[in-house]
Design a protein around this motif. Structure first.
Motif, PDB file in Angstrom:
ATOM      1  N   ILE A  86       0.727  -1.235  -0.091  1.00 40.54           N
ATOM      2  CA  ILE A  86      -0.017   0.003  -0.123  1.00 40.54           C
ATOM      3  C   ILE A  86       0.848   1.388  -0.066  1.00 40.54           C
ATOM      4  O   ILE A  86       0.677   2.184  -0.763  1.00 40.54           O
ATOM      5  CB  ILE A  86      -0.999  -0.050   1.221  1.00 40.54           C
ATOM      6  CG1 ILE A  86      -1.862  -1.188   1.180  1.00 40.54           C
ATOM      7  CG2 ILE A  86      -1.669   1.328   1.343  1.00 40.54           C
ATOM      8  CD1 ILE A  86      -2.749  -1.645   2.378  1.00 40.54           C
ATOM      9  N   SER A  87       2.082   1.382   0.550  1.00 35.43           N
ATOM     10  CA  SER A  87       3.015   2.557   0.704  1.00 35.43           C
ATOM     11  C   SER A  87       3.368   2.732  -0.662  1.00 35.43           C
ATOM     12  O   SER A  87       3.748   3.546  -1.214  1.00 35.43           O
ATOM     13  CB  SER A  87       4.180   2.212   1.805  1.00 35.43           C
ATOM     14  OG  SER A  87       3.468   2.226   3.381  1.00 35.43           O
ATOM     15  N   ALA A  88       3.859   1.476  -1.153  1.00 39.00           N
ATOM     16  CA  ALA A  88       4.513   1.467  -2.526  1.00 39.00           C
ATOM     17  C   ALA A  88       3.516   2.066  -3.436  1.00 39.00           C
ATOM     18  O   ALA A  88       3.980   3.122  -4.168  1.00 39.00           O
ATOM     19  CB  ALA A  88       4.971   0.197  -2.942  1.00 39.00           C
ATOM     20  N   GLN A  89       2.278   1.628  -3.492  1.00 42.69           N
ATOM     21  CA  GLN A  89       1.458   2.216  -4.296  1.00 42.69           C
ATOM     22  C   GLN A  89       1.304   3.911  -4.001  1.00 42.69           C
ATOM     23  O   GLN A  89       1.239   4.510  -4.982  1.00 42.69           O
ATOM     24  CB  GLN A  89      -0.003   1.750  -4.286  1.00 42.69           C
ATOM     25  CG  GLN A  89      -1.072   2.353  -5.140  1.00 42.69           C
ATOM     26  CD  GLN A  89      -2.524   1.818  -5.064  1.00 42.69           C
ATOM     27  OE1 GLN A  89      -2.746   1.015  -4.190  1.00 42.69           O
ATOM     28  NE2 GLN A  89      -3.182   2.109  -6.307  1.00 42.69           N
ATOM     29  N   CYS A  90       1.119   4.276  -2.967  1.00 36.86           N
ATOM     30  CA  CYS A  90       1.194   5.697  -2.493  1.00 36.86           C
ATOM     31  C   CYS A  90       2.322   6.637  -2.928  1.00 36.86           C
ATOM     32  O   CYS A  90       2.235   7.651  -3.351  1.00 36.86           O
ATOM     33  CB  CYS A  90       1.134   5.983  -0.930  1.00 36.86           C
ATOM     34  SG  CYS A  90      -0.425   5.364  -0.516  1.00 36.86           S
TER      35      CYS A  90
END
Length: 160
Positions: A86-90
């Motif tokens: 999720i952090s990588a997507q953000c």
């Protein structure tokens, strides 16, 4: 429209708009542009990666959730989308404010200049060309969850 429900046939994002906005705010980043478009561009990039484990359901629309995936020698519970993904997507969505993440790849011609008897200079990028963007911070966050893109070659060398 962003759909973060893994059980939905329209599931198209790990992060919601609210999660992206919170992620940006905690890092002092101002979002400019359409957040939903940025999240979809980030998903397009993530979907091109090679992931650890296997899809939990072969019919699921996105790569995660996965089974048999590990992070730091700990198993990721099947059906869970790791915080790192999720952090990588953000992170990628914020990069998408600056343009495409998956632009066409053009190999730059090598340009070489030589002054006889003095110096030879070679440039990896010719005049007017640009570098292909890399996102090492994204891969640092993902760790062993993502193997990257393309292929790998294992080689062994021995002294004779």
């Amino acid at each position: 429209m962003i759909d973060t429900d893994p059980g939905s046939p329209d599931f198209n994002s790990y992060a919601s708009v609210a999660v992206l906005e919170s992620f940006a705010a905690r890092r002092g980043r101002q979002i400019t542009g359409d957040t939903e478009v940025m999240l979809i561009r980030a998903m397009d990039y993530l979907e091109g990666l090679e992931w650890d484990g296997r899809r939990t359901d072969p019919e699921q629309p996105l790569a995660w959730p996965r089974s048999d995936a590990w992070f730091d020698d700990y198993p990721i519970p099947a059906g869970k989308i790791p915080r790192q993904v999720i952090s990588a997507q953000c992170m990628l969505a914020l990069e998408a404010m600056n343009g495409e993440l998956l632009g066409s790849v053009r190999e730059a011609a090598v340009k070489s200049e030589r002054v006889e008897g003095a110096v030879t200079t070679t440039y990896a990028v010719a005049d007017g060309e640009t570098f292909t963007p890399q996102y090492p911070a994204v891969f640092a966050v993902l760790g062993s969850l993502a193997a990257g893109r393309g292929y790998a070659i294992n080689a062994f060398a021995e002294r004779g």
